[in-house]
Design a protein around this motif. Structure first.
Motif, short mmCIF file in Angstrom:
data_model
loop_
_atom_site.label_atom_id
_atom_site.label_comp_id
_atom_site.label_asym_id
_atom_site.label_seq_id
_atom_site.Cartn_x
_atom_site.Cartn_y
_atom_site.Cartn_z
N ASP A 12 15.94 4.73 14.09
CA ASP A 12 16.21 3.69 15.09
C ASP A 12 17.38 4.04 16.01
O ASP A 12 17.51 3.42 17.08
CB ASP A 12 16.48 2.34 14.42
CG ASP A 12 15.21 1.52 14.28
OD1 ASP A 12 14.22 1.81 14.99
OD2 ASP A 12 15.20 0.59 13.44
N PHE A 13 18.22 4.98 15.63
CA PHE A 13 19.35 5.35 16.49
C PHE A 13 19.02 6.54 17.39
O PHE A 13 19.89 6.99 18.14
CB PHE A 13 20.58 5.68 15.65
CG PHE A 13 21.18 4.50 14.94
CD1 PHE A 13 21.48 3.33 15.64
CD2 PHE A 13 21.47 4.54 13.58
CE1 PHE A 13 22.04 2.23 15.00
CE2 PHE A 13 22.03 3.45 12.93
CZ PHE A 13 22.31 2.29 13.63
N THR A 14 17.77 7.04 17.32
CA THR A 14 17.46 8.26 18.09
C THR A 14 16.42 8.06 19.18
O THR A 14 15.45 7.31 19.03
CB THR A 14 16.96 9.39 17.17
OG1 THR A 14 15.69 9.03 16.62
CG2 THR A 14 17.94 9.71 16.07
N GLN A 52 23.80 5.21 5.55
CA GLN A 52 22.53 4.69 6.07
C GLN A 52 22.71 3.21 6.38
O GLN A 52 23.00 2.41 5.49
CB GLN A 52 21.44 4.91 5.01
CG GLN A 52 20.05 4.51 5.47
CD GLN A 52 18.98 4.84 4.43
OE1 GLN A 52 19.24 4.83 3.22
NE2 GLN A 52 17.77 5.13 4.88
N ASP A 53 22.55 2.87 7.66
CA ASP A 53 22.57 1.46 8.06
C ASP A 53 21.32 0.83 7.44
O ASP A 53 20.21 1.36 7.60
CB ASP A 53 22.52 1.42 9.61
CG ASP A 53 23.33 0.28 10.21
OD1 ASP A 53 24.35 -0.13 9.62
OD2 ASP A 53 22.93 -0.21 11.30
N TRP A 54 21.48 -0.30 6.76
CA TRP A 54 20.38 -0.78 5.90
C TRP A 54 20.41 -2.31 5.89
O TRP A 54 20.91 -2.95 4.97
CB TRP A 54 20.58 -0.19 4.49
CG TRP A 54 19.45 -0.34 3.53
CD1 TRP A 54 19.41 -1.16 2.42
CD2 TRP A 54 18.21 0.38 3.55
NE1 TRP A 54 18.23 -0.99 1.77
CE2 TRP A 54 17.46 -0.06 2.42
CE3 TRP A 54 17.65 1.34 4.39
CZ2 TRP A 54 16.19 0.44 2.13
CZ3 TRP A 54 16.40 1.83 4.10
CH2 TRP A 54 15.68 1.38 2.98
N HIS A 55 19.82 -2.89 6.96
CA HIS A 55 19.95 -4.32 7.18
C HIS A 55 18.75 -5.12 6.68
O HIS A 55 17.60 -4.69 6.85
CB HIS A 55 20.07 -4.60 8.69
CG HIS A 55 21.28 -4.00 9.35
ND1 HIS A 55 22.55 -4.11 8.85
CD2 HIS A 55 21.41 -3.29 10.52
CE1 HIS A 55 23.40 -3.51 9.67
NE2 HIS A 55 22.74 -3.00 10.68
N PRO A 56 19.02 -6.32 6.15
CA PRO A 56 17.92 -7.26 5.91
C PRO A 56 17.33 -7.70 7.27
O PRO A 56 18.02 -7.62 8.30
CB PRO A 56 18.58 -8.44 5.20
CG PRO A 56 20.03 -8.32 5.47
CD PRO A 56 20.33 -6.89 5.77
N PRO A 87 17.21 -5.66 16.84
CA PRO A 87 16.95 -5.42 15.42
C PRO A 87 16.77 -3.91 15.19
O PRO A 87 16.10 -3.23 15.96
CB PRO A 87 15.65 -6.19 15.17
CG PRO A 87 15.71 -7.32 16.16
CD PRO A 87 16.33 -6.72 17.39
N HIS A 88 17.42 -3.40 14.15
CA HIS A 88 17.40 -1.96 13.89
C HIS A 88 17.66 -1.71 12.41
O HIS A 88 18.27 -2.54 11.74
CB HIS A 88 18.48 -1.25 14.73
CG HIS A 88 19.87 -1.69 14.37
ND1 HIS A 88 20.44 -2.84 14.88
CD2 HIS A 88 20.79 -1.16 13.52
CE1 HIS A 88 21.64 -2.99 14.36
NE2 HIS A 88 21.89 -2.00 13.53
N CYS A 89 17.19 -0.58 11.95
CA CYS A 89 17.46 -0.14 10.58
C CYS A 89 17.20 -1.24 9.55
O CYS A 89 18.02 -1.50 8.65
CB CYS A 89 18.88 0.40 10.44
SG CYS A 89 19.21 1.81 11.54
N TYR A 117 27.30 -10.14 7.26
CA TYR A 117 28.36 -9.28 7.80
C TYR A 117 27.82 -7.97 8.35
O TYR A 117 26.97 -7.34 7.73
CB TYR A 117 29.38 -8.95 6.71
CG TYR A 117 30.09 -10.16 6.17
CD1 TYR A 117 31.03 -10.82 6.94
CD2 TYR A 117 29.81 -10.63 4.89
CE1 TYR A 117 31.68 -11.95 6.45
CE2 TYR A 117 30.45 -11.75 4.39
CZ TYR A 117 31.40 -12.41 5.17
OH TYR A 117 32.03 -13.51 4.69
N ASP A 118 28.40 -7.54 9.49
CA ASP A 118 28.07 -6.22 9.97
C ASP A 118 28.97 -5.21 9.27
O ASP A 118 29.98 -5.57 8.65
CB ASP A 118 28.25 -6.14 11.50
CG ASP A 118 27.26 -5.15 12.13
OD1 ASP A 118 26.59 -4.41 11.37
OD2 ASP A 118 27.16 -5.12 13.36
N SER A 119 28.61 -3.95 9.37
CA SER A 119 29.38 -2.92 8.69
C SER A 119 29.27 -1.62 9.46
O SER A 119 28.40 -0.80 9.20
CB SER A 119 28.86 -2.72 7.26
OG SER A 119 29.70 -1.82 6.55
#
Ligand code: VGL
Ligand code: ZN
Length: 212
Positions: A12-14, A52-56, A87-89, A117-119
């Motif tokens: 998602d970041f590329t 690894q960004d890993w979001h719900p 929305p990503h990752c 929370y973001d991280s």
């Protein structure tokens, strides 16, 4: 021996994978360059970790959670400023996948897993919740961190500053980093430098020192 931390090399970041939050300059050649450098550091004997960004799916940082708001706007959440992202990752989606052979990593540290929370930091989220990176570094008796990846102005910056704050030496490999926007990226380099990070241009500058 320094520990290498490869930051958020995820679809998602590329631009390569047409990610939902594609960062400029992240074509296939960029990712291959990160991969080759990571392999060389491993072959030189460095422990290698990844974040690894890993979001719900309903993560607070997604603009879709904030009716009437658009992507890249900033909102105030309690005492924090939060940039709203596309929305990503999202956990278990293709967009969240790491683009580097996971066999290169001794551990993958997931972050941004708490919907509240973001991280950007690989160490802890905006609520102070720890990711486990401290423990991984302690296990390896690391004195220093070699850092590169995406995005210079968010995750690389925050992780570098937290690493320095914890007393690690931090070396950032500039040619292996990409930023979301030029102004914030320039500012991030200045902040990292001012906080004591060593910025090197190319991986070779460090690999020579490691004798390979
Ligand atoms: C990041 C924006 C949103 C990063 C993560 O890891 O740099 N940036 N989520
Ligand atoms: Zn994120």
């Amino acid at each position: 021996m320094e520990t290498v931390l490869v930051v958020d090399i995820q679809a998602d970041f590329t631009e390569w994978k047409r990610g939902s939050l594609a960062v400029p300059g992240t074509d296939e050649a960029y990712v291959q360059g990160v991969f080759q450098a990571t392999r060389r550091f491993r072959d030189a004997g460095c422990p290698v970790l990844a974040t690894q960004d890993w979001h719900p799916a309903d993560h607070i940082s997604f603009y879709t959670r904030h009716p009437g708001r658009k992507a890249f706007e900033t909102v105030r959440l309690e005492a924090r400023e939060q940039i709203l992202w596309p929305p990503h990752c999202v956990q278990d989606t293709d967009g969240a996948a790491l683009l580097i052979d996971p066999g290169l990593f001794e551990a993958v540290i997931r972050k941004g897993t708490d919907r509240r929370y973001d991280s950007y930091s690989g160490f802890e989220d905006d609520g102070g919740g720890r990711t486990g990176l401290d423990r991984e570094l302690e296990k390896r008796k690391t004195g220093g961190i070699i850092l590169f990846g995406i995005a210079t102005d968010y995750c690389v910056r925050a992780t570098a500053l937290h690493g320095l704050g914890r007393g690690y030496t931090v070396t950032v490999v500039a040619s292996l980093c990409r930023g979301v926007a030029p102004e914030t990226t320039e500012k991030a380099w200045a902040e990292m430098r001012a906080a004591g990070a060593v910025i090197v241009e190319a991986p070779q500058d460090l690999l020579r020192r490691l004798g390979s």
